[in-house]
Design an enzyme around this catalytic site. Structure first.
Site, PDB file in Angstrom:
ATOM      1  N   PHE A  42      11.704   3.583  -3.439  1.00 62.74           N
ATOM      2  CA  PHE A  42      13.008   3.388  -2.810  1.00 62.74           C
ATOM      3  C   PHE A  42      13.650   4.750  -2.537  1.00 62.74           C
ATOM      4  O   PHE A  42      13.538   5.678  -3.336  1.00 62.74           O
ATOM      5  CB  PHE A  42      13.923   2.579  -3.736  1.00 62.74           C
ATOM      6  CG  PHE A  42      13.729   1.083  -3.645  1.00 62.74           C
ATOM      7  CD1 PHE A  42      12.725   0.520  -2.902  1.00 62.74           C
ATOM      8  CD2 PHE A  42      14.587   0.237  -4.339  1.00 62.74           C
ATOM      9  CE1 PHE A  42      12.554  -0.859  -2.814  1.00 62.74           C
ATOM     10  CE2 PHE A  42      14.438  -1.151  -4.268  1.00 62.74           C
ATOM     11  CZ  PHE A  42      13.418  -1.695  -3.511  1.00 62.74           C
TER      12      PHE A  42
ATOM     13  N   LYS B  19      -1.710  -3.496  -8.757  1.00 65.48           N
ATOM     14  CA  LYS B  19      -0.491  -4.248  -9.057  1.00 65.48           C
ATOM     15  C   LYS B  19      -0.726  -5.761  -9.059  1.00 65.48           C
ATOM     16  O   LYS B  19       0.100  -6.512  -9.564  1.00 65.48           O
ATOM     17  CB  LYS B  19       0.619  -3.874  -8.072  1.00 65.48           C
ATOM     18  CG  LYS B  19       1.168  -2.468  -8.266  1.00 65.48           C
ATOM     19  CD  LYS B  19       2.320  -2.182  -7.306  1.00 65.48           C
ATOM     20  CE  LYS B  19       2.907  -0.798  -7.533  1.00 65.48           C
ATOM     21  NZ  LYS B  19       2.013   0.294  -7.090  1.00 65.48           N
TER      22      LYS B  19
ATOM     23  N   HIS C 106       4.288  -4.542 -10.827  1.00 63.71           N
ATOM     24  CA  HIS C 106       4.819  -3.263 -10.379  1.00 63.71           C
ATOM     25  C   HIS C 106       5.492  -2.566 -11.561  1.00 63.71           C
ATOM     26  O   HIS C 106       6.536  -3.006 -12.032  1.00 63.71           O
ATOM     27  CB  HIS C 106       5.818  -3.494  -9.239  1.00 63.71           C
ATOM     28  CG  HIS C 106       6.226  -2.243  -8.528  1.00 63.71           C
ATOM     29  ND1 HIS C 106       5.859  -0.982  -8.952  1.00 63.71           N
ATOM     30  CD2 HIS C 106       6.982  -2.050  -7.403  1.00 63.71           C
ATOM     31  CE1 HIS C 106       6.362  -0.079  -8.133  1.00 63.71           C
ATOM     32  NE2 HIS C 106       7.040  -0.705  -7.176  1.00 63.71           N
TER      33      HIS C 106
ATOM     34  N   GLU D  17       2.102   0.407   4.680  1.00 63.19           N
ATOM     35  CA  GLU D  17       0.988   1.151   4.081  1.00 63.19           C
ATOM     36  C   GLU D  17      -0.326   0.834   4.790  1.00 63.19           C
ATOM     37  O   GLU D  17      -1.157   1.731   4.990  1.00 63.19           O
ATOM     38  CB  GLU D  17       0.875   0.855   2.594  1.00 63.19           C
ATOM     39  CG  GLU D  17      -0.160   1.734   1.906  1.00 63.19           C
ATOM     40  CD  GLU D  17      -0.161   1.608   0.393  1.00 63.19           C
ATOM     41  OE1 GLU D  17      -0.806   2.466  -0.254  1.00 63.19           O
ATOM     42  OE2 GLU D  17       0.465   0.678  -0.137  1.00 63.19           O
TER      43      GLU D  17
ATOM     44  N   CYS E 128       9.809   4.573  -7.511  1.00 58.04           N
ATOM     45  CA  CYS E 128       8.436   4.123  -7.767  1.00 58.04           C
ATOM     46  C   CYS E 128       7.390   5.186  -7.470  1.00 58.04           C
ATOM     47  O   CYS E 128       6.194   4.951  -7.688  1.00 58.04           O
ATOM     48  CB  CYS E 128       8.155   2.871  -6.943  1.00 58.04           C
ATOM     49  SG  CYS E 128       9.376   1.563  -7.243  1.00 58.04           S
TER      50      CYS E 128
ATOM     51  N   HIS F 139      -0.418   1.814  -2.981  1.00 60.19           N
ATOM     52  CA  HIS F 139       0.842   1.461  -3.631  1.00 60.19           C
ATOM     53  C   HIS F 139       0.941  -0.062  -3.703  1.00 60.19           C
ATOM     54  O   HIS F 139       1.275  -0.617  -4.741  1.00 60.19           O
ATOM     55  CB  HIS F 139       2.011   2.058  -2.860  1.00 60.19           C
ATOM     56  CG  HIS F 139       3.332   1.896  -3.526  1.00 60.19           C
ATOM     57  ND1 HIS F 139       3.559   2.269  -4.834  1.00 60.19           N
ATOM     58  CD2 HIS F 139       4.516   1.388  -3.077  1.00 60.19           C
ATOM     59  CE1 HIS F 139       4.821   2.018  -5.156  1.00 60.19           C
ATOM     60  NE2 HIS F 139       5.414   1.477  -4.113  1.00 60.19           N
TER      61      HIS F 139
END
Length: 298
Positions: A286, A222, A227, A203, A57, A192
């Site tokens: 990830f 998002k 996402h 975050e 991502c 994010h």
């Protein structure tokens, strides 16, 4: 993010059901993650560096950062940088669902106390990058400047972020240093913000640690886009450029009430008029892949 998964899934099922002789000879070039970049090169006849970053991502953010660096160092006169992802096939959805990453409600709620995972999406975005003086000289419409970029690894866990977001903190600080700016210069954070419990908490901790109590308005687009996986960072870099041009911060759809982990953030809940300034645009993938861009007005 993962290449042509629809093609791959079709090829596997065809081979299993009808035999290997029925698998399309185009399967391999359509599965390759680099096929999109290659197709653009073939279409335009561009013969410079043609590379694909696959960092889950964070791929879109890394792609834009690498492209900006290629321009800044004189390797390229102009770069098309960004990302695409279209990996929502049955296998991927099942895997994300069984890993507990996807929202059971199907709603993206970044930083909200009721967040329960991401709502997956697909998309693409490309940014045309060139030296600022060259763009101005040819009368181009310049949206923003990629002032700095950074990349780093958590080296902690294959899916979970490092506790307290220490890897994200390091990445944001390195991006600011690359841009020659300090935390006090930051006017907005494009987060994010995936709507997963662990990511949003990490975050939030990282942003608070880097910016301090003064903070800055935070948005996760998002809540609207879902996402975009490998495409997310590029989509969000484009959103930042539009935020600068329109002097407006977009809201974080789905956000209503924080929990103890996210309470310290100034999450934008309705479109907010804004005097543009330096923006941190974050992506965390990830594998512990972290990426941050510093995007500024011209």
């Amino acid at each position: 993010g993962m290449g042509g998964l629809a093609t791959f899934e079709t090829a596997v099922l065809t081979g299993a059901e009808r035999g290997p002789g029925r698998v399309s000879p185009f399967s391999v070039p359509m599965i390759m993650p680099n096929a999109g970049a290659a197709a653009v090169s073939l279409r335009l006849g561009w013969q410079g560096p043609c590379e694909t970053v696959t960092t889950a991502c964070a791929a879109g953010t890394h792609g834009v950062g690498n492209g900006a660096r290629a321009v800044a160092t004189g390797v390229c006169d102009v770069v098309l940088a960004g990302a695409s992802d279209a990996s929502l096939v049955g296998t991927t959805i099942a895997g994300f669902t069984n890993a507990g990453a996807m929202s059971r409600s199907g709603i993206s709620r970044p930083f909200d106390r009721e967040r329960d995972g991401f709502a997956a999406g697909e998309g693409a975005a490309l940014l045309l990058l060139e030296p600022l003086d060259a763009a101005l000289a040819r009368g181009a419409r310049v949206y923003a400047v990629i002032e700095g970029a950074a990349s780093g690894a958590d080296a902690f866990h294959v899916t979970a972020p490092s506790p307290g977001g220490v890897g994200a903190q390091r990445c944001m600080r390195q991006a600011l240093a690359d841009a020659g700016l300090t935390a006090a210069d930051v006017r907005h954070v494009n987060a994010h913000g995936t709507s997963t419990p662990l990511n949003d908490a990490a975050e939030a901790s990282a942003v608070t640690a880097v910016l301090g109590e003064r903070g800055a308005p935070v948005t996760s687009v998002k809540g609207v886009t879902g996402h975009g996986l490998g495409a997310a960072g590029a989509l969000e870099a484009a959103a930042v450029c539009l935020s600068i041009e329109r002097r407006t911060l977009p809201p974080t759809a789905g956000y209503a009430e924080p929990d103890d982990d996210t309470r310290g953030l100034d999450v934008v809940t309705t479109a907010r008029a804004w005097e543009p300034g330096p923006v941190l645009s974050n992506s965390f993938g990830f594998g512990g892949h972290n990426g941050t861009l510093v995007i500024t007005p011209v």
